[in-house]
Design a protein around this motif. Structure first.
Motif, PDB file in Angstrom:
ATOM      1  N   SER A 123       0.851  -1.245   0.118  1.00  0.00           N
ATOM      2  CA  SER A 123      -0.033   0.072  -0.034  1.00  0.00           C
ATOM      3  C   SER A 123       0.757   1.079   0.036  1.00  0.00           C
ATOM      4  O   SER A 123       2.022   1.006   0.428  1.00  0.00           O
ATOM      5  N   PRO A 146      -7.661  -0.358  -1.656  1.00  0.00           N
ATOM      6  CA  PRO A 146      -6.112  -0.592  -2.340  1.00  0.00           C
ATOM      7  C   PRO A 146      -6.241   0.158  -3.620  1.00  0.00           C
ATOM      8  O   PRO A 146      -7.097   0.421  -4.347  1.00  0.00           O
ATOM      9  N   PRO A 147      -4.974   0.710  -3.994  1.00  0.00           N
ATOM     10  CA  PRO A 147      -3.720   0.282  -3.230  1.00  0.00           C
ATOM     11  C   PRO A 147      -3.430   1.558  -2.293  1.00  0.00           C
ATOM     12  O   PRO A 147      -1.968   1.193  -1.938  1.00  0.00           O
ATOM     13  N   TRP A 205      -9.975  -5.817   2.772  1.00  0.00           N
ATOM     14  CA  TRP A 205     -10.171  -4.396   1.903  1.00  0.00           C
ATOM     15  C   TRP A 205     -11.486  -3.993   2.061  1.00  0.00           C
ATOM     16  O   TRP A 205     -12.385  -4.369   2.539  1.00  0.00           O
TER      17      TRP A 205
END
Length: 386
Positions: free
Chosen positions: A141, A202-203, A216
């Motif tokens: 990330s 993400p990312p 996520w």
């Protein structure tokens, strides 16, 4: 905040419409646009319509946690503190009037977010993921969301959430399986990590580990938790305030910036109207099935038919008040990570005004009746038709 448009002639103090068991607030994801949801809540709070069921995805999960994790008299104060904290960075002292100067200002603001992160929310990883060894903490990330955990612990009483005083759920996606999941205080002990997982897009932001799994942002799969709420209603009569930050409907693009913004709107709008249309049709079919079963003597019905008849005898009444943020002409595809204080106040005030206009439609603040199906109202759509 702009308080020039208070709802008219509504009861003072907490109240619910006649025959309404619960008031639900459903909050879509949308990053910096989430201040619009805070404005929606302010108008509801001032009108005495306190939600006792909140559910959200991404930034909607953070706003939901602040609402469910505080007593009604402190919710607005805590929302203001959160949004003032994460938009505290000064961008420009003054912006000339007009769309082009404002676009430049917003572009500078979003660039500041990319390079510096946001106070109380996330900070850039050092080294960047491109320079990190495979498998390192910084390799998956661009930012560290540890500041958000501290902010949540400061502003949210998780013991209050877990007491069940307000029903609370947030959506996330399992990184390994790709399965969507709701963390619901009716079944789970809610921790800051559950809220952070729902907002870990993400990312930009890292996956969040809960137990043995990593999660996520739920917006990857579904940015609108309306279906889950409707599935879980049971026989309760519910008034739902569905607050969307991306509009499925919009103007044709005129340049590449418009193309990117329109693409994002369509991608993250999550087809809320399709969901409501589908559930409305399903409700009509259930009403028809109940009428047909009532024409058959019970001694001629099977056990399964009798069970279905009892279930259909307790159909819920559902009113959905749909509120959708309307993109401004100077906003680009970066509108969801443009965190300037000026834009935050504009988004907040827009949510307040749209909700005030919705609440003035007194005929909308009513349950539809058992046979009437699901009623959906949208102040922008209604005004366009008028």
């Amino acid at each position: 905040m702009d308080a020039s448009l208070p709802p008219n002639r509504l009861p003072r103090g907490p109240w619910k419409p006649a025959n309404c068991d619960r008031v639900a607030l459903v909050l879509q994801g949308g990053g910096a646009l989430g201040a619009y949801q805070a404005g929606v809540y302010q108008a509801l709070h001032e009108a005495g319509l306190e939600p006792d069921w909140v559910t959200g995805v991404s930034i909607g999960s953070i706003n939901s946690a602040i609402i469910a994790g505080n007593p009604p008299e402190r919710r607005l104060e805590r929302l203001r503190e959160f949004w003032d904290t994460i938009t505290a960075r000064r961008i420009w002292m003054w912006t000339p009037d007009g769309d082009d100067p404002r676009r430049m200002r917003n572009a500078f603001s979003s660039l500041s977010t990319i390079t510096l992160g946001q106070p109380g929310f996330f900070t850039p990883h050092v080294p960047s993921p491109w320079l990190s060894p495979r498998g390192a903490k910084t390799a998956t990330s661009f930012y560290d969301n540890a500041p958000l955990r501290d902010t949540l612990l400061k502003l949210v009483d998780f013991d209050l959430i877990n007491s069940g005083a307000t029903r609370f759920a947030v959506g996330a996606v399992n990184v390994r399986t790709g399965n969507f999941i709701y963390f619901d205080n009716a079944e789970d002990e809610i921790l800051p990590e559950h809220v952070m997982a729902s907002g870990a897009l993400p990312p930009a932001l890292p996956m969040v580990r809960i137990g043995t799994d990593c999660f996520w942002d739920g917006g990857i799969v579904s940015n609108t938790p309306l279906s889950a709420l409707l599935t879980d209603i049971g026989s309760d009569n519910v008034m739902v305030f569905q607050v969307d930050l991306f509009s499925a409907r919009g103007a044709l693009p005129r340049d590449m910036g418009d193309v990117l913004s329109r693409q994002k709107d369509i991608q993250y709008s999550s087809r809320t109207r399709t969901i409501t249309d589908g559930w409305t049709e399903l409700h009509k079919q259930k009403v028809l099935a109940r009428r047909l079963l009532s024409l058959i003597p019970e001694d001629q019905l099977s056990d399964a038919d009798l069970a279905l008849k009892r279930e259909l005898d307790n159909l819920p009444e559902i009113t959905i008040l749909h509120l959708i943020y309307q993109r401004q002409a100077y906003e680009s595809d970066a509108k969801d990570y443009e965190f300037s204080a000026k834009s935050m106040r504009e988004h907040w005030d827009a949510g307040y005004r749209d909700t005030a206009r919705t609440l003035r439609r007194r005929e909308w603040l009513a349950m539809p009746g058992e046979d009437a199906g699901i009623k959906v109202h949208d102040v922008h759509h209604a005004e366009e038709e008028a």
